[in-house]
Structure formats: C-alpha cells, structure tokens
Enzyme design. Structure first.
Site: not given
Length: 199
Positions: A84, A92, A132
């Site tokens: 990320r 999104e 992440r």
C-alpha cells in the site's frame, strides 16, 4: 596396502574399462545429473529475483519489481508482496466504485508496468492492518510515484501517523493540483470529492 584400498583400486579400474568400452553409458549417466543441476540453478536465481519480465538483473538493496497493479494506491511487488502506498488515497474501484477510481487505476497500470524495477522506501510502520507492506515507491527515473499520483490529481493526501515523512509535501502537491483543477479536482470529474460514487 589395506583391503579397502585394494577394493577401491579394483573398482576404479573396472569403471575405467567400462567408460572406455561404452562412453554412451557414461554420458547417459551424467546427462540427467547435469540437467537437474542446471534446473536447480535456474530456480535458485528466479527465487532470488535475479531475473524479471524485463530481463533486469537483481538490483540494489531497496529495489523491487512490479508484479501487478491492484488499484491506484495498491501494487503487488515481487519481493515485498501486496503493498500500500503511504500518504496517498486514490478513489476505490472495488466494493463501491468511486469517482475517478478507474482513471487512477488505469494511470497506475500505465506507469507501473509488470517487470518494472522500482525503488522501495519505508517509513515507521512495516505493514497496515490488512497485512500490506507500507511503501513509498520511486520510479526508475527517481520520481516518487506517491507524489506523482497527488500532483496529477489521481489521489488525495492521506496522513496516518506515525507514517508522516512526506505528509507536508503531499499536502502542497494536492493544493497545486486543486488550483489547476487536475484529475479528480476538475468540475468535469469529481469536483474534488473522490468519495463521490462513480456515475
């Protein structure tokens, strides 16, 4: 001479005779071993990341190779895995598509092609709550991809302490992008509201 040496010498002579009489049999024994050895070396090199889709060799410490782009602010790297981008938030494209999400994702896919060698920088925290890897990503020419997303209007700043090393820079870039009505700041797209549903 001890018995084991005699036996060893006898075995060696027989082997020499067999090799001279039937060299194909000797080569036939070594060929599968050579093939396995070569295959093992190739697998070992691939696991070390010394080869990539673009043919690059292993890069310096802190470098990685793009495997795929998930969306505008998430990328999968060969070594770091799912990662990320720190300090930025793109609209999104999954689970409720937001305005300019497709464009941000497409931009990331154009710039971060599979096989591209990039430089990875970290901040305070190693991972986010989803597991992440948290990263700042530098392109081969040295530009920050995180900054590029904000400057071109594909992302807004997202400051989550303690990962704040470039927060001020992202805020300044977003201000300039908004003044230029770039990307999601344009009245023709999201008018500065990346959370607005696509449509």
């Amino acid at each position: 001479m001890p018995d084991w040496r005699i036996m060893d010498e006898v075995t060696r002579r027989k082997m020499d005779e067999r090799t001279r009489r039937n060299p194909v049999r000797f080569v036939g024994t070594l060929l599968p071993i050579a093939v396995l050895l070569i295959a093992g070396v190739a697998v070992f090199q691939q696991e070390l990341g010394s080869g990539s889709a673009s043919g690059d060799r292993a890069g310096p410490p802190g470098s990685d190779v793009v495997f795929r782009v998930v969306d505008g602010d998430t990328v999968e790297l060969q070594s770091a895995g799912k990662s990320r981008l720190i300090g930025v938030d793109t609209p999104e494209v999954y689970g409720g598509q937001e305005c300019f999400g497709r464009e941000a994702s497409a931009f990331a896919k154009r710039v971060l092609r599979p096989g591209l060698r990039v430089r990875v920088e970290r901040d305070v925290e190693e991972r986010d709550r989803y597991g992440r890897t948290l990263i700042y990503l530098r392109l081969p020419d040295g530009r920050s991809f995180n900054e590029l997303l904000v400057a071109e209007g594909y992302a807004v700043p997202l400051t989550i302490p303690p990962n704040v090393r470039h927060a001020e820079r992202f805020t300044k870039l977003a201000r300039r992008a908004r003044e230029r009505a770039a990307g999601l700041w344009s009245s023709r797209s999201c008018d500065g509201d990346p959370n607005r549903p696509a449509g």
